[in-house]
Design a protein around this motif. Structure first.
Motif, short mmCIF file in Angstrom:
data_model
loop_
_atom_site.label_atom_id
_atom_site.label_comp_id
_atom_site.label_asym_id
_atom_site.label_seq_id
_atom_site.Cartn_x
_atom_site.Cartn_y
_atom_site.Cartn_z
N GLY A 194 67.48 18.23 5.79
CA GLY A 194 66.41 18.72 4.92
C GLY A 194 66.34 20.23 4.86
N GLU A 195 67.20 20.92 5.59
CA GLU A 195 67.19 22.38 5.58
C GLU A 195 67.71 22.89 4.23
N PHE A 221 68.85 21.94 0.13
CA PHE A 221 68.58 21.01 -0.96
C PHE A 221 69.78 21.07 -1.91
N ILE A 222 69.71 20.32 -3.00
CA ILE A 222 70.84 20.21 -3.92
C ILE A 222 71.46 21.57 -4.30
N PRO A 223 70.65 22.56 -4.73
CA PRO A 223 71.28 23.83 -5.15
C PRO A 223 72.06 24.49 -4.02
N GLU A 224 71.52 24.44 -2.79
CA GLU A 224 72.22 25.08 -1.67
C GLU A 224 73.54 24.37 -1.40
N LEU A 276 75.35 22.60 -3.40
CA LEU A 276 76.33 22.84 -4.47
C LEU A 276 76.88 24.26 -4.41
N ILE A 335 74.11 13.26 -10.70
CA ILE A 335 73.97 14.38 -9.77
C ILE A 335 73.97 13.87 -8.33
N SER A 372 63.92 28.22 -1.79
CA SER A 372 64.77 27.02 -1.83
C SER A 372 63.94 25.75 -1.75
N ARG A 423 61.98 25.06 0.91
CA ARG A 423 61.78 24.75 2.32
C ARG A 423 60.36 25.15 2.73
N GLN A 454 57.90 17.87 3.44
CA GLN A 454 59.09 18.46 2.84
C GLN A 454 59.61 17.57 1.71
N ARG A 466 60.33 18.30 -2.34
CA ARG A 466 61.60 17.98 -3.01
C ARG A 466 61.35 17.15 -4.27
N GLN A 505 60.22 19.45 -6.88
CA GLN A 505 61.35 20.25 -7.36
C GLN A 505 62.17 19.48 -8.39
N VAL A 542 70.25 22.08 -11.86
CA VAL A 542 70.35 22.51 -10.47
C VAL A 542 69.77 23.91 -10.30
N LEU A 567 66.03 23.91 -10.05
CA LEU A 567 65.40 23.27 -8.89
C LEU A 567 64.76 24.27 -7.95
N THR A 568 65.26 25.49 -7.92
CA THR A 568 64.72 26.48 -6.98
C THR A 568 63.42 27.06 -7.54
#
Lengths: 228, 556
Positions: free
Chosen positions: A70-71, A73-76, A78, A118, B403, B405, B441, B445, B448, B551, B554-555
């Motif tokens: 969970g640290e 997410f999708i963008p990170e 990718l 995705i 992000s 988090r 969390q 998500r 997001q 994508v 999403l941020t």
């Protein structure tokens, strides 16, 4: 004497350093930095095939773990993959000789009627980072195309994705098509996606349900270790 | 045959061995809320069961029942089969949904009263003729021209809003909101399509909504002293799937690529099953595409989008973010699957906008949060608008990082007043927004994914018409849900671009106000039927750029 032993201690230490830096750059999503380090490795004549595993794949493995925890997410995740890909591109011309053998082979795709991919792409990425050869058939994939791919690649497992209750029925079509063509017992079938579950897997005659990318890799490790 | 005793409803139901509790309840007309239609993902159909060993058997489902509930005898009604006599305690849902907060007003424009249906008194025969178009469809004894009513109905996935209109004056006499009863069987659009692909599912969903319409009509007539036989026309304005289900049309093709609509709209159908005049009918406004429905057609009409100078973006924020971009008369539309997070679904403390729902959350300058709870009671959950408020504010003050988090107190730069609200639950960080209500969390998500889908749709639509965010003059947010939102929370979390700040306007339920125009003016029908053909349909699922845009969106 082999090239490795002729290498000076200094060169070996530099390679170790750059290997760690590249791995870190991938985890830190630094695409340009990853590319720069890869270029430095090749320019210094330090490239070795095992770097793909010990540096690039190792970085992606850390990224996958952070995603699962969970640290990230999708963008990170990718972005990490982009960095890994940038480094691999630089290495490609030098990639002669033996590639590290994959742990196994997987065919993956979103089933017919479903254009969502995705989530499936993420799973494919994590499986690949886990050391598997992945054949991604894309989305809205008919059962016959899965069956063709099984005949072409002889995978250890077929991974089916569906995000919608309206398309998950097509997962059963794939199971049936493989049975009809006599290839069902040659591979395991893993299903995943929001609406499916272990009981649905049982109902349609699939072998496993994976709730996430990490679980899929663990299942594959299990399948492939039992095979060998 | 096993006997199931539903305690709260005091009803005994006989069911064949191996029937699920949910199926048995449905067969008996007892409503057990099952938003995912028994797929086993949502966990909302949990009931308490008492019975001897072997009298019931629970199968494994996607939803994992917390051990403390299992210990209390809770099972999922959809995944528990009955083999012997049991007692089931299922909450009576009928009473819970009475306090829903729904907005029923919407922006509109001026038009002349010239309905498709007309009543003409023929003095020589002492009869009143009912005309549809120019054709006579029926007659009534005596002069009944003063008793002339119609209905403008907004069929939302979650809520229904029905307006009773005096067709002589155009006045809205009364309006009534209700929960869409289909949502108790299947919460989201896709689940409903799946359910209605089979005849028995279609029948259940159709009859549920038909009965609710008739209840509403009866109630409206009773409290306004009107006879329902003088209601001659109803307009069904809703998303494409809802219109299929309300007209008992199998929606299967809507659920699978290439996602096509069976109904095209722009026509009338029989109203024989509604409590209306025997000569009554139902008009279906034209459909733009499978996922841009008559509710948006009504919205385009009510907001007069094609007549607006400059660039206007019109969005209905809901489970599906449907949107139209209008630039000096050129129109393009799309829709994007935001998922049910905005309705409080799939959110740990999520709930509908009823009593106890936290609907407003604002971090003030001194760092203390200001909240408002519907019904002015202790908060028991978070509704969609509250969720967006919370996330928007927490992003602004840094409790949620870029992000997505949740930022731990020791690493966070946010105010010390907020830090004690960040706690741990089962080893994972959660942020408390009131005494008992928190977000996880996973909830962030979900938001997001939902806001990313809307933002990606907005970006793709602007690209399709070659519009940059700076040149957008006005952003109109429609839908009863949208009305409870604040511009700042939408922009702070990046659902809308920064360049939209100061341009956002909430226009309310334009699906209903547009439906009213369709009811009262036949000219707008032909006009809109033609205009809909000119709206460019921007199909996102086929565009390879969508994933990148999504994508990126999403941020925070």
């Amino acid at each position: 004497m082999t090239a490795e032993t002729r290498e000076t201690k200094g060169q070996a230490a530099l390679r170790e350093q750059l290997k760690r830096n590249l791995s870190d750059a991938i985890v830190e999503m630094e695409v340009e930095e990853a590319e720069r380090i890869a270029k430095e490795i090749t320019a210094q004549g330090l490239f070795q095939m095992n770097l793909l595993e010990t540096s690039v794949a190792a970085g992606m493995a850390v990224a996958s773990r952070l995603y699962e925890e969970g640290e990230y997410f999708i963008p990170e995740l990718l972005s990490c993959a982009d960095a890994a890909e940038a480094a691999t591109e630089i290495f490609r011309p030098y990639m002669l000789g033996e590639k590290p053998a994959p742990k196994g082979c997987v065919v993956i795709g979103s089933v017919e009627g479903d254009t969502h991919d995705i989530g499936k792409n993420i799973v494919a990425l994590v499986i690949e980072a886990g050391g598997y050869e992945v054949h991604d058939l894309g989305r809205d994939v008919p059962a016959s195309v899965f069956a063709d791919a099984v005949e072409a690649h002889h995978p250890d497992a077929v991974a089916l994705a569906s995000l919608m209750t309206t398309s998950m029925g097509h997962m059963a079509d794939v199971v049936q098509e493989l049975t009809r063509r006599g290839t069902r017992s040659s591979c395991k079938i893993i299903i995943g996606g929001k609406p499916v579950s272990t009981s649905f897997a049982k109902k349609i005659g699939a072998d496993y349900y994976a709730p996430g990318a990490g679980e899929a890799v663990r299942l594959l490790d299990d399948i492939c270790s039992r095979r060998s | 045959m096993p006997d199931i005793y539903f305690k709260e409803q005091d009803q005994h139901v006989q069911a064949a061995e191996g029937t699920t509790i949910l199926q048995a309840a449905r067969d008996a007309g007892i409503i057990v809320e099952s938003p995912c239609d028994g797929v086993g993902t949502c966990g909302k159909c949990k009931v308490q069961v008492e019975g001897p060993e072997g009298s019931f058997l629970s199968e494994e489902a996607h939803f994992q029942m917390p051990p403390e509930l299992t210990a209390q005898g809770y099972v999922l009604a959809c995944h528990t089969k009955v083999y012997g006599d049991i007692t089931v305690i299922a909450p009576n849902t009928a009473s819970q949904n009475k306090t829903l907060k729904i907005l029923s007003e919407g922006e509109s424009f001026s038009y002349s009263i010239d309905p498709y249906i007309k009543k003409v008194y023929a003095a020589p025969k002492d009869k009143t003729f009912i005309l549809a178009g120019k054709q006579k469809v029926g007659e009534e004894d005596g002069d009944t021209t003063d008793k002339f009513y119609g209905l403008a109905i907004d069929i939302g996935t979650t809520t229904l809003v029905t307006a009773l209109i005096d067709m002589n004056t155009g006045e809205e006499i009364d309006s009534l909101s209700a929960l869409n009863p289909q949502s108790l069987h299947a919460q989201d659009v896709i689940t409903r399509i799946h359910m209605a692909s089979k005849e028995e599912g279609l029948k259940l969903l159709y009859e549920a909504i038909r009965d609710e319409f008739n209840n509403t009509i009866d109630e409206l007539c009773k409290r306004n002293h009107i006879e329902s036989k003088y209601i001659y026309e109803a307009i069904y304005s809703g998303n494409t799937t809802m219109i299929h289900l309300a007209t008992r049309t199998n929606p299967e093709p809507l659920g699978q690529f290439p996602y096509t609509a069976v109904i095209k709209g722009g026509n009338t159908v029989s109203a024989a099953e509604l409590h209306m005049s025997p000569f009554g009918n139902i008009y279906l406004p034209p459909i733009i595409s499978a996922y841009v429905g008559p509710d948006i057609t009504s919205g385009v009409l009510a907001a007069q989008l094609e007549k607006k100078k400059g660039t206007t973006l019109f969005i209905d924020i809901g489970t599906n973010g449907e949107m139209i971009l209008a630039q000096d008369g050129r129109l393009a539309g799309t829709s994007t699957a935001a998922g049910p997070a905005f309705e409080g679904m799939n959110i740990t403390c999520g709930m509908r906008a009823g009593d106890g729902a936290l609907e407003l959350y604002q971090v003030q300058e001194d760092g203390t949060p200001k909240t408002h709870v519907i019904g002015d009671v202790e908060a028991t959950g978070i509704c969609g608008s509250g969720l967006l408020d919370i996330v928007g504010e927490l992003v602004r003050v840094g409790v949620i990082g870029k992000s997505g988090r949740l930022v731990k107190p020791e690493r966070g730069k946010y105010s010390d007043v907020l830090k004690p609200n960040m706690k741990e639950k089962d080893g994972k960080p959660v942020f408390y927004v009131s005494k008992n209500v928190y977000i996880t969390q996973g909830d962030v998500r979900q938001v997001q994914l939902a806001k990313g889908a809307i933002r990606a749709g907005v970006e793709m639509l602007m690209t399709a018409l070659g519009v940059s965010p700076e040149t957008v003059d006005c952003v109109e947010i429609a839908g009863s849900f949208g009305y409870h939102l604040r511009e700042s929370s939408l922009i702070n979390q990046g659902m809308l671009p920064e360049a939209f700040r100061g341009k956002v306007k909430f226009v309310g339920n334009t699906s209903k106000s547009g439906a009213k125009a369709f009811l009262l003016n036949q000219g707008v029908r032909t006009y809109m039927e033609q205009l809909v053909g000119e709206i460019k349909d921007v199909e996102l699922s086929q565009d390879p750029k969508f994933q990148d845009v999504f994508v990126k969106a999403l941020t925070f």
